[in-house]
Scaffold this active site. Structure first.
Site, mmCIF file in Angstrom:
data_model
loop_
_atom_site.group_PDB
_atom_site.id
_atom_site.type_symbol
_atom_site.label_atom_id
_atom_site.label_comp_id
_atom_site.label_asym_id
_atom_site.label_seq_id
_atom_site.Cartn_x
_atom_site.Cartn_y
_atom_site.Cartn_z
ATOM 1 N N LYS A 120 0.775 -1.115 -0.028
ATOM 2 C CA LYS A 120 0.170 0.114 0.061
ATOM 3 C C LYS A 120 0.950 1.316 0.069
ATOM 4 C CE LYS A 120 -3.687 -2.543 2.644
ATOM 5 N NZ LYS A 120 -4.414 -2.356 3.819
ATOM 6 N N ARG A 174 3.082 -6.783 9.205
ATOM 7 C CA ARG A 174 2.559 -5.828 9.930
ATOM 8 C C ARG A 174 3.076 -5.742 11.330
ATOM 9 N NH1 ARG A 174 -3.587 -7.601 7.659
ATOM 10 N NH2 ARG A 174 -3.484 -6.393 5.762
ATOM 11 N N ARG A 203 -0.875 -14.795 3.937
ATOM 12 C CA ARG A 203 -1.734 -14.165 5.253
ATOM 13 C C ARG A 203 -0.922 -14.172 6.395
ATOM 14 N NH1 ARG A 203 -6.373 -10.612 4.408
ATOM 15 N NH2 ARG A 203 -7.039 -11.567 6.515
ATOM 16 N N TYR A 219 -12.155 -3.036 -2.634
ATOM 17 C CA TYR A 219 -12.595 -3.263 -1.347
ATOM 18 C C TYR A 219 -13.975 -3.218 -1.313
ATOM 19 C CZ TYR A 219 -7.930 -2.534 0.745
ATOM 20 O OH TYR A 219 -6.900 -2.850 1.240
ATOM 21 N N HIS A 239 -1.709 -5.427 1.572
ATOM 22 C CA HIS A 239 -3.051 -6.235 1.392
ATOM 23 C C HIS A 239 -2.604 -7.813 0.926
ATOM 24 C CE1 HIS A 239 -6.868 -7.536 -0.032
ATOM 25 N NE2 HIS A 239 -6.175 -8.166 -1.164
ATOM 26 N N GLU A 255 -9.249 -11.303 -7.378
ATOM 27 C CA GLU A 255 -8.367 -10.058 -7.185
ATOM 28 C C GLU A 255 -7.257 -10.062 -8.341
ATOM 29 O OE1 GLU A 255 -9.134 -9.152 -2.377
ATOM 30 O OE2 GLU A 255 -7.126 -10.028 -3.106
ATOM 31 N N PHE A 313 -14.877 2.840 7.701
ATOM 32 C CA PHE A 313 -13.528 3.153 7.322
ATOM 33 C C PHE A 313 -13.476 2.996 5.809
ATOM 34 C CE2 PHE A 313 -13.839 -1.399 8.354
ATOM 35 C CZ PHE A 313 -13.200 -2.058 7.120
ATOM 36 N N ASN A 330 -1.509 -0.343 7.492
ATOM 37 C CA ASN A 330 -1.071 -1.721 7.882
ATOM 38 C C ASN A 330 -0.201 -2.215 6.580
ATOM 39 O OD1 ASN A 330 -2.931 -2.227 6.126
ATOM 40 N ND2 ASN A 330 -4.336 -3.509 7.869
ATOM 41 N N THR A 376 -5.006 -8.197 11.025
ATOM 42 C CA THR A 376 -5.236 -6.792 10.279
ATOM 43 C C THR A 376 -4.780 -5.659 11.015
ATOM 44 O OG1 THR A 376 -7.254 -7.884 9.429
ATOM 45 C CG2 THR A 376 -7.107 -5.439 9.265
HETATM 46 N N1 UDP Z 1 -9.352 -1.230 7.849
HETATM 47 C C1 UDP Z 1 -9.103 0.103 8.601
HETATM 48 N N2 UDP Z 1 -9.952 0.198 9.766
HETATM 49 C C2 UDP Z 1 -10.882 -1.122 10.264
HETATM 50 C C3 UDP Z 1 -10.650 -1.991 9.521
HETATM 51 C C4 UDP Z 1 -9.950 -2.139 8.365
HETATM 52 O O1 UDP Z 1 -8.704 0.945 8.317
HETATM 53 O O2 UDP Z 1 -11.269 -0.874 11.145
HETATM 54 C C5 UDP Z 1 -8.529 -1.230 6.557
HETATM 55 C C6 UDP Z 1 -7.225 -1.715 6.642
HETATM 56 O O3 UDP Z 1 -6.369 -1.205 5.726
HETATM 57 C C7 UDP Z 1 -7.414 -3.379 6.221
HETATM 58 C C8 UDP Z 1 -8.638 -3.033 4.975
HETATM 59 O O4 UDP Z 1 -9.168 -2.218 5.710
HETATM 60 O O5 UDP Z 1 -6.301 -3.847 5.732
HETATM 61 C C9 UDP Z 1 -9.376 -4.080 4.845
HETATM 62 O O6 UDP Z 1 -9.945 -4.724 6.013
HETATM 63 P P1 UDP Z 1 -9.937 -6.382 6.206
HETATM 64 O O7 UDP Z 1 -10.755 -6.751 7.279
HETATM 65 O O8 UDP Z 1 -10.069 -7.130 4.866
HETATM 66 O O9 UDP Z 1 -8.366 -6.684 6.639
HETATM 67 P P2 UDP Z 1 -7.366 -7.504 5.728
HETATM 68 O O10 UDP Z 1 -7.791 -8.475 5.090
HETATM 69 O O11 UDP Z 1 -6.270 -6.435 5.099
HETATM 70 O O12 UDP Z 1 -6.324 -7.959 6.948
HETATM 71 MG MG MG Z 2 -9.437 -8.301 3.656
#
Ligand code: UDP
Ligand code: MG
Length: 149
Positions: A9, A102, A85, A49, A115, A126, A57, A112, A91
Site C-alpha cells: 500500500k 505488519r 496471510r 474493497y 494487502h 483479485e 472506514f 498496515n 489486520t
Molecule cells: N481497515 C481500517 N480500519 C478498520 C478495519 C480495516 O482502516 O477498522 C482497513 C485496513 O487497511 C485493512 C483493510 O481496511 O487492511 C481491509 O480490511 P480487512 O478486514 O479485509 O483486513 P485485511 O484483510 O487487510 O487484514
Molecule cells: Mg481483507
C-alpha cells in the site's frame, strides 16, 4: 499452482519497505508471476474493497489506497494464499505477531502496509481484477527442485 494477489500500500512504498517485503516472499520460496507499480484509480479501489462498502472506514480506505503509488503483485506456490496471510499478520499491526510484516513494521490499522487475498477464491477474483492475463508470466524457477520434493 496456487496464486495470490498482494499489494504494498502507499504507506509501505513511502516507508521504503518494497525491497524488504519482496525479499520475504522470494526467500520463503514463492514465485513472482506479476508485478506493477501503479497509482490506483478510485474505480479499482472501490471495486477491490467492495465488500467493505458499508463499513465506516470505507471512504478513508479508498482515499488512502488512491493517495499514492502501490506495488501490485501476484505470487505463486503451494498454499501461497494462506501462507502469505500468515506472513502479513493480523489486520491490526498492534495485534500482529512479531516476525510478520505488519507485526514488524506497523502500529496502526489504517496504515498496515500490505494487502493479501484472504482465500483461494478471493485471490482468483483479485488477480483478474488487477491484472490482465498477458501481464502474468508463467515460468519455472531453476531452484524448484530445492523447494519441493
Ligand atoms: N481497515 C481500517 N480500519 C478498520 C478495519 C480495516 O482502516 O477498522 C482497513 C485496513 O487497511 C485493512 C483493510 O481496511 O487492511 C481491509 O480490511 P480487512 O478486514 O479485509 O483486513 P485485511 O484483510 O487487510 O487484514
Ligand atoms: Mg481483507
Amino acid at each position: 499452482m496456487e496464486r495470490t494477489f498482494l499489494a504494498i500500500k502507499p504507506d509501505g512504498v513511502q516507508r521504503q519497505l518494497v525491497g524488504e517485503i519482496i525479499r520475504r516472499f522470494e526467500t520463503k520460496g514463492f514465485t513472482l508471476v506479476g508485478l506493477k507499480f501503479m497509482k490506483v484509480s478510485r474505480e479499482l479501489a472501490e471495486s477491490h474493497y467492495g465488500v467493505h462498502r458499508e463499513r465506516p472506514f470505507f471512504a478513508g480506505l479508498v482515499d488512502f489506497i488512491t493517495s499514492g503509488p502501490v506495488v501490485a503483485m501476484v505470487w505463486e506456490g503451494d498454499g501461497v494464499v494462506a501462507a502469505a496471510r500468515k506472513m502479513i499478520g493480523a489486520t491490526n499491526p498492534l495485534a500482529s505477531e512479531p516476525g510478520t510484516i505488519r507485526g514488524d513494521f506497523g502500529v496502526n490499522i489504517g496504515r498496515n502496509i500490505i494487502h493479501g487475498s484472504d482465500a483461494v477464491e478471493t485471490a482468483q477474483q483479485e488477480v483478474s481484477l488487477w491484472f490482465k492475463d498477458e501481464e502474468l508470466v508463467s515460468w519455472e524457477p531453476q531452484i524448484k527442485s530445492w523447494l519441493y520434493e
